[in-house]
Motif scaffolding. Sequence first.
Motif, PDB file in Angstrom:
ATOM      1  N   ALA A  43      -6.451   3.857   1.239  1.00 39.20           N
ATOM      2  CA  ALA A  43      -5.227   3.083   1.006  1.00 39.20           C
ATOM      3  C   ALA A  43      -5.573   1.659   0.578  1.00 39.20           C
ATOM      4  CB  ALA A  43      -4.383   3.060   2.278  1.00 39.20           C
ATOM      5  N   HIS A  44      -4.861   1.167  -0.436  1.00 32.75           N
ATOM      6  CA  HIS A  44      -5.105  -0.181  -0.926  1.00 32.75           C
ATOM      7  C   HIS A  44      -3.972  -0.582  -1.862  1.00 32.75           C
ATOM      8  CE1 HIS A  44      -6.601   2.527  -4.020  1.00 32.75           C
ATOM      9  NE2 HIS A  44      -6.479   1.543  -4.896  1.00 32.75           N
TER      10      HIS A  44
ATOM     11  N   MET B  51       0.831  -1.206   0.000  1.00 33.67           N
ATOM     12  CA  MET B  51       0.000   0.000   0.000  1.00 33.67           C
ATOM     13  C   MET B  51       0.863   1.251   0.000  1.00 33.67           C
ATOM     14  SD  MET B  51      -3.360  -0.760   2.381  1.00 33.67           S
ATOM     15  CE  MET B  51      -2.471  -1.090   3.915  1.00 33.67           C
TER      16      MET B  51
ATOM     17  N   ALA C  36      -8.260   1.789   4.979  1.00 37.78           N
ATOM     18  CA  ALA C  36      -7.442   0.835   4.232  1.00 37.78           C
ATOM     19  C   ALA C  36      -8.277  -0.375   3.853  1.00 37.78           C
ATOM     20  CB  ALA C  36      -6.240   0.401   5.055  1.00 37.78           C
TER      21      ALA C  36
END
Length: 278
Positions: free
Chosen positions: A67-68, A47, A104
């Motif tokens: 986030a990823h 990430m 996330a």
Amino acid sequence: MSEVTDLLSPGRISLDATATDWRDAISQAGRLLELEHACTEEYTRSMIANVEEKGPYIVVAPGFAFAHARPSEAVRRTAMSWLRLQTPVPFGSPKNDPVSLVVALAATDAKTHLSAMKGLARVLANHDQREALEQADSEQQILDILERETHQAPASPEGRNKPENASTAQDGPNPQDRGTGTAPKNKILTVCGNGLGTSLFLKNTLEQVLSHWGWAPFITVEATDTISAKGKAKEADLILTSSEISKTLGDLGIPVKVIENFTSSSEIDRALRDSYDI
């Protein structure tokens, strides 16, 4: 239980955390996933590397970063974490910094989290709901707000009225609307680095605007990644994406519209009016 709260749990929510910078913020959001065995440290590193490589395109709205990274063996199950920062930190996004909320996502594939993304995008697009999330003082309050609000029907796009000369639901987009002399392909691409995270936020908001216009039955919206977008551009009328991703696409022969706030239906409304010469 809503699709969003199904991917969250009190153990993956941290309120009023302190981060030294954006890397630390993503690390903490990833750690929440790691502690409940949704992913490994390798995924958290991915990430961070994603932003290092492609820029802060994950900052899709003022104060909010999603986030990823791509699905991989480092993901054990699809889950989300919620990190609210006591002091916002810059991610390098000129329009949307500083970031106070990092969500996330660890996804095992590109499909199981789609409904959750729609619900989350709808909540974060609403000023009152976002404010409630920022003021919640417990993990359970966060879950209760998300549970309640994601079940509500989406509102009309920020007070925008259907354009007077927009096509009706029976007619669909008019070939002359774009002023190109050629019939539109009736397809729009929303593009991000991986095609399964931020582009879904943009896709959801775009579909709300198209539905409000009465064009939803006639225009296909596809969320995709940068590599696939280059091959699919010839099938589309235009591309909506972030400023960071637009720089990597180059000239694809169709308009590329930069959207700063992926949850803003009014900004997307303006981009469509310009693209279809409304």
